[in-house]
Design a protein around this motif. Sequence first.
Motif, short mmCIF file in Angstrom:
data_model
loop_
_atom_site.label_atom_id
_atom_site.label_comp_id
_atom_site.label_asym_id
_atom_site.label_seq_id
_atom_site.Cartn_x
_atom_site.Cartn_y
_atom_site.Cartn_z
N SER B 27 0.82 -1.01 -0.04
CA SER B 27 -0.13 -0.20 -0.01
C SER B 27 0.84 1.25 -0.04
N TRP B 28 2.08 1.37 0.68
CA TRP B 28 3.06 2.30 0.59
C TRP B 28 3.48 2.53 -0.88
N CYS B 30 1.85 1.59 -3.54
CA CYS B 30 0.47 2.39 -4.04
C CYS B 30 0.24 3.86 -3.92
N VAL B 31 0.68 4.39 -2.92
CA VAL B 31 0.53 5.85 -2.37
C VAL B 31 1.79 6.55 -3.16
N ALA B 32 2.73 5.79 -2.96
CA ALA B 32 4.21 6.50 -3.67
C ALA B 32 3.93 6.51 -5.44
N CYS B 34 1.14 6.81 -6.96
CA CYS B 34 0.13 7.79 -7.09
C CYS B 34 0.61 9.03 -7.05
#
Lengths: 338, 98
Positions: B27-28, B30-32, B34
Amino acid sequence: MSAVLFSRMFDYFNAWLIMGSTLAIALASEKAYLLASAAIGRRRGVPTPERWSIRSSFMTEVSLPESALLKCSLYCPALAFASLMTLCASIPLCTYIAVIDNGADVIQLALSMLLSEVFALFSIYSLRTEYSSEVARAETRSVIRCMVPLSACWASLASFLIQNGLDSDPFSLNSFFMAEHMLSMSWWGIAGVLLFIFCILSQIPYRNVFSGTLLFLCGEGANFRGAPRGILQIWSVFRSFIIVALAAYVLFPSNLLRGSNGILGISWHGQALNFVAFWLSVSLTRIVAVPLCRRAISVIERPLPRRSRGALLYVLVVIAMALLWYEGVILSQEAAAY
Amino acid sequence: MFRIATGFFTWDVYRWALVFFSAALLSWACVALCLKFCGGGLFPEKKGGVEVQAMFPAERFVTAFAKVFVLPWNDLPAGGLCGIAALFILFVIAVFTG
């Protein structure tokens, strides 16, 4: 050596596949609920908010309110989601391939749930706006109101199982298949279990009818956009779905599908059937039973004075605990007479 | 593998950490990703932004606690490491005496 390593990695990959499909089922059933409620609202002429779309929440550019703490509000949602995945990995029927432990201990489940809750609250509070603290307060209140009946249910089922003469660990989720025990229970005990399930399902964290279990209402808090918000929304949906699954697990008649020799003895198609049946019933519970239970408890609360409406839940929980306790007394009387 | 067993439950720390860190990594990432591809207007971190009115007693307690015990550590170099070490020692004491 390499064969062992390969088979282990394959098992691990399978487990992640199953966990991912559980997440997909959660999101799909939430979508179905939102579409249905929007359709009903449109037919009645109620203004409905804009649609929640997962893809667009990840495709828009990330923006945070001006007062936000940067690192905390960007990356705490990821940690909250990760601790929710550990919770998912320890639910039986979710992974036959044991990622953590298939017969999860309920204390461990409650601890993981609290951990993910704390990470999510960190990230909401770190936005430091009035709207975010309002969301955090609503979240805290609804989680407390959901966790109280859940833990009371677990504790009284465990005490009932101890009085019933259980060999294995009474706090393991595996011994909470009540469908087996219900055949031999009197109506008092069955009513207690059903009342507990009703209390839990009616207190699933909910913002309003058209936003379902989403954390932020659709279209509100517009200065917080992008991937962190998307992860928090998915976290909230998945968390509620797991609570529904834990409640449905108590009533699910798994002994119809399970052989007498436990989880390992079932054939692969039996396992697949079990998996599909369980998660299908959980998603049906999410779409149909949860709104009905919320409606029912609001109908029961309506004649009460406004200030004491919140206390009704705790009264119902105490009644359910007393019913299960009475069932235990009946059982031990029968044992003494025998 | 490394387990912590108390009277109530057995905690398989290794497997738990494996799931936790791989999900956090996913999920990190994913955020990075994005952040990288969609960009975004991120404001620089400011000291003491809008003070949100503490309403719950728990909120008031946490802000008072942080003001006295947590925030002074942020001004020290390597204060975070000291905090992590202190938490780890407390955790070890709790597990091995309980």
